[in-house]
Structures are given as structure tokens and as C-alpha cells.
Design a protein around this motif. Structure first.
Motif, PDB file in Angstrom:
ATOM      1  N   VAL A  70       1.065  -1.269   0.078  1.00 50.98           N
ATOM      2  CA  VAL A  70       0.065   0.030  -0.061  1.00 50.98           C
ATOM      3  C   VAL A  70       0.903   1.120  -0.007  1.00 50.98           C
ATOM      4  CG1 VAL A  70      -2.049   1.186   1.084  1.00 50.98           C
ATOM      5  CG2 VAL A  70      -1.731  -1.098   1.529  1.00 50.98           C
ATOM      6  N   ALA A  71       0.839   2.044  -0.960  1.00 55.33           N
ATOM      7  CA  ALA A  71       1.633   3.351  -1.142  1.00 55.33           C
ATOM      8  C   ALA A  71       0.777   4.556  -0.559  1.00 55.33           C
ATOM      9  CB  ALA A  71       1.843   3.334  -2.379  1.00 55.33           C
ATOM     10  N   ASN A  72       1.647   5.664  -0.225  1.00 56.53           N
ATOM     11  CA  ASN A  72       1.240   6.865   0.082  1.00 56.53           C
ATOM     12  C   ASN A  72       0.260   7.150   1.304  1.00 56.53           C
ATOM     13  OD1 ASN A  72       2.745   7.946  -2.134  1.00 56.53           O
ATOM     14  ND2 ASN A  72       1.142   7.168  -3.526  1.00 56.53           N
ATOM     15  N   ILE A  73       0.637   6.616   2.359  1.00 56.88           N
ATOM     16  CA  ILE A  73      -0.201   6.944   3.501  1.00 56.88           C
ATOM     17  C   ILE A  73       0.248   8.028   4.181  1.00 56.88           C
ATOM     18  CG2 ILE A  73      -0.778   5.946   5.717  1.00 56.88           C
ATOM     19  CD1 ILE A  73      -0.069   2.949   4.699  1.00 56.88           C
ATOM     20  N   ASP A  74      -0.647   8.848   4.559  1.00 59.03           N
ATOM     21  CA  ASP A  74      -0.668  10.280   5.047  1.00 59.03           C
ATOM     22  C   ASP A  74      -0.376  10.209   6.686  1.00 59.03           C
ATOM     23  OD1 ASP A  74       0.022  11.750   2.612  1.00 59.03           O
ATOM     24  OD2 ASP A  74      -2.057  11.084   2.192  1.00 59.03           O
ATOM     25  N   TYR A  75      -1.554   9.800   7.114  1.00 57.15           N
ATOM     26  CA  TYR A  75      -2.001   9.706   8.484  1.00 57.15           C
ATOM     27  C   TYR A  75      -2.263   8.392   9.002  1.00 57.15           C
ATOM     28  CZ  TYR A  75      -3.032  14.296   6.829  1.00 57.15           C
ATOM     29  OH  TYR A  75      -2.578  15.559   6.525  1.00 57.15           O
ATOM     30  N   LEU A  76      -1.886   7.951  10.276  1.00 63.86           N
ATOM     31  CA  LEU A  76      -2.079   6.741  10.889  1.00 63.86           C
ATOM     32  C   LEU A  76      -2.920   7.049  12.209  1.00 63.86           C
ATOM     33  CD1 LEU A  76      -1.350   4.044  11.178  1.00 63.86           C
ATOM     34  CD2 LEU A  76       0.374   4.422  12.810  1.00 63.86           C
ATOM     35  N   GLY A  77      -4.050   6.418  12.022  1.00 61.11           N
ATOM     36  CA  GLY A  77      -4.977   6.814  13.322  1.00 61.11           C
ATOM     37  C   GLY A  77      -4.708   5.387  14.265  1.00 61.11           C
ATOM     38  N   ILE A  78      -4.007   5.706  15.324  1.00 63.36           N
ATOM     39  CA  ILE A  78      -3.855   4.608  16.204  1.00 63.36           C
ATOM     40  C   ILE A  78      -5.068   4.224  17.104  1.00 63.36           C
ATOM     41  CG2 ILE A  78      -2.145   3.681  17.902  1.00 63.36           C
ATOM     42  CD1 ILE A  78      -0.019   5.598  16.635  1.00 63.36           C
ATOM     43  N   ILE A  79      -5.685   3.223  16.964  1.00 66.53           N
ATOM     44  CA  ILE A  79      -6.745   2.924  18.036  1.00 66.53           C
ATOM     45  C   ILE A  79      -6.471   2.228  19.050  1.00 66.53           C
ATOM     46  CG2 ILE A  79      -9.172   2.147  18.003  1.00 66.53           C
ATOM     47  CD1 ILE A  79      -9.487   2.560  15.059  1.00 66.53           C
ATOM     48  N   VAL A  80      -6.522   2.445  20.336  1.00 62.85           N
ATOM     49  CA  VAL A  80      -6.503   1.788  21.442  1.00 62.85           C
ATOM     50  C   VAL A  80      -7.686   1.944  22.285  1.00 62.85           C
ATOM     51  CG1 VAL A  80      -4.103   2.441  21.833  1.00 62.85           C
ATOM     52  CG2 VAL A  80      -5.726   3.780  22.922  1.00 62.85           C
ATOM     53  N   SER A  81      -8.000   0.671  23.050  1.00 66.94           N
ATOM     54  CA  SER A  81      -9.178   0.840  23.658  1.00 66.94           C
ATOM     55  C   SER A  81      -8.733   1.197  25.240  1.00 66.94           C
ATOM     56  CB  SER A  81     -10.075  -0.452  23.649  1.00 66.94           C
ATOM     57  OG  SER A  81      -9.582  -1.571  24.233  1.00 66.94           O
ATOM     58  N   ALA A  82      -9.634   1.938  25.912  1.00 65.63           N
ATOM     59  CA  ALA A  82      -9.299   2.185  27.247  1.00 65.63           C
ATOM     60  C   ALA A  82      -9.622   1.013  28.282  1.00 65.63           C
ATOM     61  CB  ALA A  82     -10.257   3.319  27.869  1.00 65.63           C
ATOM     62  N   GLU A  83     -10.225   0.053  27.619  1.00 66.33           N
ATOM     63  CA  GLU A  83     -10.795  -1.164  28.613  1.00 66.33           C
ATOM     64  C   GLU A  83     -10.957  -2.258  27.636  1.00 66.33           C
ATOM     65  OE1 GLU A  83     -11.340  -3.000  31.085  1.00 66.33           O
ATOM     66  OE2 GLU A  83     -10.684  -1.623  32.370  1.00 66.33           O
ATOM     67  N   ARG A  84     -10.502  -3.494  27.900  1.00 60.94           N
ATOM     68  CA  ARG A  84     -11.104  -4.923  27.366  1.00 60.94           C
ATOM     69  C   ARG A  84     -10.624  -4.652  25.660  1.00 60.94           C
ATOM     70  NH1 ARG A  84     -16.934  -5.927  28.737  1.00 60.94           N
ATOM     71  NH2 ARG A  84     -16.697  -4.386  30.301  1.00 60.94           N
ATOM     72  N   PRO A  85      -9.646  -4.685  24.990  1.00 59.54           N
ATOM     73  CA  PRO A  85      -8.334  -5.025  26.014  1.00 59.54           C
ATOM     74  C   PRO A  85      -7.690  -3.590  26.525  1.00 59.54           C
ATOM     75  CG  PRO A  85      -7.596  -4.889  23.618  1.00 59.54           C
ATOM     76  CD  PRO A  85      -9.230  -4.919  23.804  1.00 59.54           C
ATOM     77  N   VAL A  86      -6.921  -3.881  27.712  1.00 61.46           N
ATOM     78  CA  VAL A  86      -6.312  -2.379  28.303  1.00 61.46           C
ATOM     79  C   VAL A  86      -5.206  -2.020  27.443  1.00 61.46           C
ATOM     80  CG1 VAL A  86      -4.691  -1.798  29.916  1.00 61.46           C
ATOM     81  CG2 VAL A  86      -6.811  -3.151  30.672  1.00 61.46           C
ATOM     82  N   ALA A  87      -5.356  -0.887  27.093  1.00 67.40           N
ATOM     83  CA  ALA A  87      -4.353  -0.104  26.223  1.00 67.40           C
ATOM     84  C   ALA A  87      -2.823  -0.652  26.526  1.00 67.40           C
ATOM     85  CB  ALA A  87      -4.274   1.314  26.286  1.00 67.40           C
ATOM     86  N   ASP A  88      -2.242  -0.985  25.330  1.00 68.61           N
ATOM     87  CA  ASP A  88      -0.889  -1.166  25.537  1.00 68.61           C
ATOM     88  C   ASP A  88       0.111  -0.121  25.032  1.00 68.61           C
ATOM     89  OD1 ASP A  88       1.659  -2.147  24.913  1.00 68.61           O
ATOM     90  OD2 ASP A  88       1.147  -4.374  23.954  1.00 68.61           O
ATOM     91  N   THR A  89       0.607   0.613  25.746  1.00 74.00           N
ATOM     92  CA  THR A  89       1.364   1.940  25.586  1.00 74.00           C
ATOM     93  C   THR A  89       2.556   1.750  24.917  1.00 74.00           C
ATOM     94  OG1 THR A  89       2.120   2.313  27.602  1.00 74.00           O
ATOM     95  CG2 THR A  89       0.124   3.415  27.184  1.00 74.00           C
ATOM     96  N   LEU A  90       3.122   0.580  25.001  1.00 75.06           N
ATOM     97  CA  LEU A  90       4.256   0.512  24.223  1.00 75.06           C
ATOM     98  C   LEU A  90       4.024   0.138  22.862  1.00 75.06           C
ATOM     99  CD1 LEU A  90       7.376  -0.295  24.128  1.00 75.06           C
ATOM    100  CD2 LEU A  90       7.155  -2.649  24.853  1.00 75.06           C
TER     101      LEU A  90
END
Ligand SMILES: Nc1nc2c(ncn2[C@@H]2O[C@H](COP(=O)(O)OP(=O)(O)O)[C@@H](O)[C@H]2O)c(=O)[nH]1
Ligand SMILES: [Mg+2]
Ligand SMILES: [Zn+2]
Length: 291
Positions: A70-90
């Protein structure tokens, strides 16, 4: 129909869907010669299409993911969940590093805020304190925050990433125009048998905005090559690193390190800094292995 420029949004069995700036799509084939030149058009490519629906040229790429391409990605929306699963900040920070390595601007969505405590949400917000990474709180049950996500999307391609179960498919479905909802549901089903085919598609949601579920980054795409590049992938260090005593400071063990001082003074997020150290350790041990 005359020649036009557009973006490849879909590719199946040698047939490409090319979408132009007005949002209309064409089905095209690639010019035969491409194979000799070792260019394979891929999703995200900006291309020139001839009158007879042949892709004549692929414009230079800003970046490219290897598998699937996949070429030319401009933005990355990183989705974490606050709960279930608990966010993995690493994992979150590794994704921001991957993004910066590929010249992609990351932002964060904290999803499932409907089932999270204020503390869980705050932990992630505090983690990002001192960065300029936009952070949106949302949930797909009451759809709070979905409008905020919509209005933060910019012209270009936004890929969404995050660990399994955080709500990527759910969020993407809320962003798709109605006509595409079915596609969303279909791909949700397809996902179960995903080990065979990895289906990638750019969804045009209007105003030149395209979104996609990421195939995920692999280390071949996007790992920092060395500690210098890794430190550059923590832009919040930039305001301090010139004040470090050593020019080549890695901000790990050196004395008189302005970055470490900023961490102690709570100007730089301590947990982000701790993850920087963890990722640096991984880069160092990888070097040892491949030397
Ligand atoms: N409570 C709650 N559940 C959610 C939310 N978003 C997604 N889910 C649920 O979380 C599960 C995983 O969602 P999915 O979109 O498939 O996650 P993906 O693996 O990241 O694509 C599903 O059961 C969803 O219904 C949310 O905001 N709140
Ligand atoms: Mg999914
Ligand atoms: Zn330093």
C-alpha cells in the motif's frame, strides 16, 4: 473520456479501481510494460490513466508498506481501547515510531470510553502529555467522539491500526458513507478467514479523504534503523536534545542529558520516555544479532 489522474483504491486480479479527485471511479488495467520496469501499481498509488482506461504512469511514492503493498499513507489513526483490552502503550509508541519513520503523521483514538473509568482514559492521555499527537476519546456504542474523528480527518489517506479487538472495524464502519456500510460488514465477515487473503481497500469518504484498515506494519517497513533515528521519532525530545552535554547523546546513560532532565521535570512524558528506552534496547539487541 480523456486522460485523468487518480488514486488506486482497489486492485483485484489485475483490474484496478482508480478514483479521481471528484470521487468518480474507473476500472483500469495496467500498461503491459510496467512488469519490465519492475513497477507494480498498488493500492494508494497516484496514477495517470489514458483514454482507454490503461494506467500509463505511476507517480513517485511518498512511502510504501511491503506486505500487502500500500503506497502513500499520510496519517495513521492509532486506535487503543481504554478497557477490554487494556491499552498497550508500548505498542502505541512503536506504532508512532513506525509512522514517523515513514513520514506519516500519527494521531490516537481512545475507543470504548463507554466502559472505561476516568482513570483508564486519563492514563493514556497522560502518557501522551507533552507530545503534539492529537488524542480523541470515542466509543462506538453511543457514538460519542465519532464526529470529532470525522472532523479531524484530513485530505489524503488515513490508515487505522491497533491491536485486535480495540474496535478498528467498528470505528471504520461508522465513518463510511451508507453505500459502503455493506462492504464494511462483508469485510468483517471476510476477516475471519483472513490468513488466506489480506484484503485491502481505500474507502473514499469524500473531500479527498480516504480511509483504510491497516494491514499492519512489518519491521521491514518501518523500524528505526538506529538510536539517532529512534530519538527523532520522539519529536517531543527535539526541544531539549540540543542542550544535552554530548552532541551524540542517546538520552539513555549520558550525564547532563537535557531530555532526561525534562522527564524528571515532568515536561516530557515519563512513560513515553520509558518506552523509548525499551525500544532502544530492542534496536541494540537486534544489531547484536545481525552484526
Ligand atoms: N463497549 C464497547 N464495545 C466496542 C466498542 N467498539 C467496538 N466494540 C466491540 O469490541 C469488539 C471488537 O471490535 P472490532 O471492531 O471487531 O475490533 P477490531 O479487531 O479492532 O477490528 C466487538 O465485539 C465490538 O462490538 C466501543 O466503543 N464500546
Ligand atoms: Mg477488525
Ligand atoms: Zn540527552
Amino acid at each position: 473520456m480523456s486522460a485523468l489522474e487518480g488514486k488506486i483504491t482497489k486492485g483485484v486480479g489485475g483490474l484496478y479501481t482508480v478514483t479521481d479527485a471528484s470521487g468518480s471511479s474507473l476500472t483500469c488495467k495496467a500498461r503491459g510494460v510496467f512488469r519490465k520496469e519492475n513497477i507494480t501499481p498498488c493500492i494508494g498509488d497516484n496514477v495517470l490513466v489514458s483514454e482507454d482506461n490503461i494506467i500509463e504512469a505511476v507517480f513517485p511514492r511518498k512511502n510504501i508498506l511491503v506486505r500487502p503493498p500500500v503506497a502513500n499513507i499520510d496519517y495513521l489513526g492509532i486506535i487503543v481501547s481504554a478497557e477490554r483490552p487494556v491499552a498497550d502503550t508500548l505498542m502505541l509508541d512503536k506504532l508512532t515510531v513506525s509512522a514517523y519513520c515513514m513520514n506519516i503523521e500519527p494521531f490516537v483514538i481512545i475507543n470504548k470510553c463507554d466502559i472505561a473509568s476516568a482513570n483508564d482514559i486519563e492514563r493514556i492521555q497522560k502518557h501522551l502529555f507533552g507530545t503534539n499527537i492529537e488524542c480523541i476519546t470515542a466509543d462506538c456504542v453511543t457514538e460519542s467522539g465519532i464526529e470529532a474523528i470525522k472532523s479531524s480527518l484530513k485530505k489524503g489517506v488515513t490508515a487505522f491500526a491497533g491491536q485486535s479487538g480495540v474496535g478498528k472495524t467498528s470505528i471504520i464502519s461508522t465513518l463510511l458513507p451508507e453505500a459502503e456500510l455493506e462492504v464494511g460488514q462483508l469485510s468483517k465477515k471476510l476477516e475471519r478467514g483472513r490468513h488466506t487473503t489480506r484484503h485491502v481497500e481505500l474507502h473514499n469518504i469524500g473531500d479527498g479523504i480516504f480511509i483504510m484498515d491497516t494491514p499492519g506494519f512489518s519491521r521491514y517497513d518501518s523500524e528505526a534503523a538506529d538510536l539517532k533515528q529512534l530519538a527523532d521519532c520522539f519529536p517531543e525530545f527535539a526541544a531539549f536534545n540540543k542542550k544535552c552535554a554530548f552532541n551524540s547523546c542517546t538520552h539513555i546513560h549520558e550525564p547532563e542529558c537535557a531530555v532526561k532532565e525534562a522527564v524528571q521535570n515532568e515536561i516530557i512524558s515519563k512513560t513515553r520516555y520509558e518506552n523509548y528506552i525499551k525500544i532502544a534496547e530492542q534496536i541494540k539487541s537486534r544489531k547484536a544479532v545481525y552484526k
